[in-house]
Design a protein around this motif. Structure first.
Motif, PDB file in Angstrom:
ATOM      1  N   SER A 136     118.168 145.475  73.391  1.00  0.00           N
ATOM      2  CA  SER A 136     119.175 145.033  72.669  1.00  0.00           C
ATOM      3  C   SER A 136     119.816 144.148  71.762  1.00  0.00           C
ATOM      4  O   SER A 136     119.803 145.200  70.438  1.00  0.00           O
ATOM      5  CB  SER A 136     120.098 144.267  73.500  1.00  0.00           C
ATOM      6  N   ASN A 137     118.386 143.729  71.213  1.00  0.00           N
ATOM      7  CA  ASN A 137     117.986 142.976  69.581  1.00  0.00           C
ATOM      8  C   ASN A 137     118.010 144.538  68.710  1.00  0.00           C
ATOM      9  O   ASN A 137     117.615 144.824  67.794  1.00  0.00           O
ATOM     10  CB  ASN A 137     116.504 142.201  69.370  1.00  0.00           C
ATOM     11  N   LEU A 138     117.100 145.451  69.193  1.00  0.00           N
ATOM     12  CA  LEU A 138     116.863 146.527  68.324  1.00  0.00           C
ATOM     13  C   LEU A 138     117.320 147.601  67.776  1.00  0.00           C
ATOM     14  O   LEU A 138     118.180 148.064  67.099  1.00  0.00           O
ATOM     15  CB  LEU A 138     115.409 146.991  68.951  1.00  0.00           C
ATOM     16  N   ILE A 151     118.580 140.420  60.205  1.00  0.00           N
ATOM     17  CA  ILE A 151     117.579 141.530  60.583  1.00  0.00           C
ATOM     18  C   ILE A 151     116.219 141.143  60.764  1.00  0.00           C
ATOM     19  O   ILE A 151     115.299 141.073  61.747  1.00  0.00           O
ATOM     20  CB  ILE A 151     117.233 142.874  60.062  1.00  0.00           C
ATOM     21  N   ASP A 152     116.075 140.311  60.124  1.00  0.00           N
ATOM     22  CA  ASP A 152     114.249 138.932  60.034  1.00  0.00           C
ATOM     23  C   ASP A 152     114.338 138.629  60.890  1.00  0.00           C
ATOM     24  O   ASP A 152     113.476 138.140  61.529  1.00  0.00           O
ATOM     25  CB  ASP A 152     114.665 138.123  58.621  1.00  0.00           C
ATOM     26  N   GLU A 167     112.464 137.067  66.290  1.00  0.00           N
ATOM     27  CA  GLU A 167     112.480 136.506  67.620  1.00  0.00           C
ATOM     28  C   GLU A 167     112.208 137.431  68.765  1.00  0.00           C
ATOM     29  O   GLU A 167     111.526 137.279  70.008  1.00  0.00           O
ATOM     30  CB  GLU A 167     113.910 136.641  68.278  1.00  0.00           C
ATOM     31  N   ASN A 168     112.368 139.215  68.400  1.00  0.00           N
ATOM     32  CA  ASN A 168     111.233 140.189  69.071  1.00  0.00           C
ATOM     33  C   ASN A 168     110.355 139.587  69.635  1.00  0.00           C
ATOM     34  O   ASN A 168     109.326 140.338  70.270  1.00  0.00           O
ATOM     35  CB  ASN A 168     112.400 141.603  68.469  1.00  0.00           C
ATOM     36  N   GLU A 183     104.135 147.855  75.304  1.00  0.00           N
ATOM     37  CA  GLU A 183     103.484 148.576  74.148  1.00  0.00           C
ATOM     38  C   GLU A 183     104.488 149.731  72.985  1.00  0.00           C
ATOM     39  O   GLU A 183     104.676 149.112  71.606  1.00  0.00           O
ATOM     40  CB  GLU A 183     102.274 149.511  74.465  1.00  0.00           C
ATOM     41  N   ASN A 184     105.350 150.453  73.573  1.00  0.00           N
ATOM     42  CA  ASN A 184     105.973 150.716  72.494  1.00  0.00           C
ATOM     43  C   ASN A 184     107.174 149.860  72.029  1.00  0.00           C
ATOM     44  O   ASN A 184     107.409 150.089  70.551  1.00  0.00           O
ATOM     45  CB  ASN A 184     107.460 151.839  73.666  1.00  0.00           C
ATOM     46  N   LEU A 185     107.270 148.838  72.539  1.00  0.00           N
ATOM     47  CA  LEU A 185     108.781 148.234  71.546  1.00  0.00           C
ATOM     48  C   LEU A 185     107.694 147.728  70.965  1.00  0.00           C
ATOM     49  O   LEU A 185     107.947 146.998  69.909  1.00  0.00           O
ATOM     50  CB  LEU A 185     108.883 146.344  73.182  1.00  0.00           C
TER      51      LEU A 185
END
Length: 291
Positions: free
Chosen positions: A63-65, A104-105, A110-111, A137-139
């Motif tokens: 969701s953040n992405l 975005i930073d 956070e991610n 891993e993909n994230l």
């Protein structure tokens, strides 16, 4: 006692002992199976809870992405053609872009924390779930790619600063040119003098007639503007004339409805300009002859 009866009693006792022993062993086996069943149920519940936690965290990161992608799209659209916009608008756009990049930073940091926490949890879990590990891993790869994109956007902001500075310079130059043109358009000239003074300065000439008879004094078509007084048409509403009203004559063409010459004391008068645009429309130079 009959031997057969004794034998029967013996066999019966042995049978009961055998049945009793089998029943106890069966009960123990059932208890063991029940324990294994409970352990499997607890393990399945723990695994289900683990999967739910991991999938929930993955969904939050995703969701953040998605939010980051939306912000990137906004930044891309906002920065397009910024050099064609006004300075104030360009500055506002730049502030918005910087704010979006800062957000975005924050999302990326956070991610990164969420992914790191997930990886630790997965390492500590005694079972491997390859599909979840692949998703994480993909994230992580996506986040790394986004960090590179943000670094590029920051470089673009530096370029944007240059564009805005160049835009400011261009606009100032245009404003100076416009101001200069407006001043030139607004520049008008006037001169006041008697016949000899104006003749000497090459402002008037006599036309027609014979010798001194029937001649008409008019303003020349080509005169030296340095001999005139330069004023602003918009800022000049009256011209003081230190001569009686009866001896004042305008040699240049001006709309009669746009001005009025009034008496100003015993030996002076004043030219009152009622409509500057109309007054200077026919001639940018005013020649006042004092007869």
């Amino acid at each position: 006692m009959n031997k057969n009866i004794v034998k029967l009693i013996f066999l019966t006792s042995v049978l009961f002992l055998f049945i009793g022993g089998c029943t106890k062993e069966l009960e123990e086996k059932v208890a063991e199976l029940e324990k294994e069943k409970q352990e499997l149920a607890l393990e399945a519940e723990a695994k289900e809870k683990y999967v739910e936690e991991v999938v929930g965290a993955i969904n939050e990161i995703q969701s953040n992405l998605d939010t980051i992608r939306v912000r990137e799209s906004i930044i891309s659209k906002a920065s397009t053609g910024i050099e064609k916009r006004g300075v104030s608008e360009a500055e506002a756009i730049k502030r918005t872009i910087l704010s979006d990049i800062s957000d975005i930073d924050s999302y990326l940091q956070e991610n990164k924390k969420k992914v790191s926490s997930l990886q630790k949890k997965m390492q500590q879990y005694r079972y491997r779930v390859s599909s979840l590990e692949k998703m994480v891993e993909n994230l992580q790869n996506t986040i790394s790619q986004k960090e590179m994109e943000i670094a590029y956007l920051k470089e673009e902001i530096s370029s944007l600063n240059v564009k805005v500075a160049a835009l400011e310079t261009t606009i100032r130059q245009k404003e100076r040119v416009i101001q200069q043109k407006e001043e030139e358009i607004n520049e008008v000239y006037y001169i006041i003098g008697d016949w000899e003074q104006l003749k000497e300065k090459g402002v008037i000439e006599d036309q027609g007639g014979f010798l001194w008879f029937g001649k008409t004094t008019v303003a020349t078509k080509d005169f030296d503007l340095t001999k005139f007084t330069k004023v602003s048409a918009e800022a000049t509403s009256m011209i003081q004339i230190n001569h009686p009203l009866s001896q004042v004559e305008l040699l240049t063409s001006h709309s009669k409805d746009s001005y009025e010459i009034k008496k100003d004391g015993e030996n002076a008068s004043v030219l009152q300009i009622k409509d500057a645009k109309e007054f200077w429309k026919k001639a940018k130079c005013l020649v006042i002859l004092l007869n």
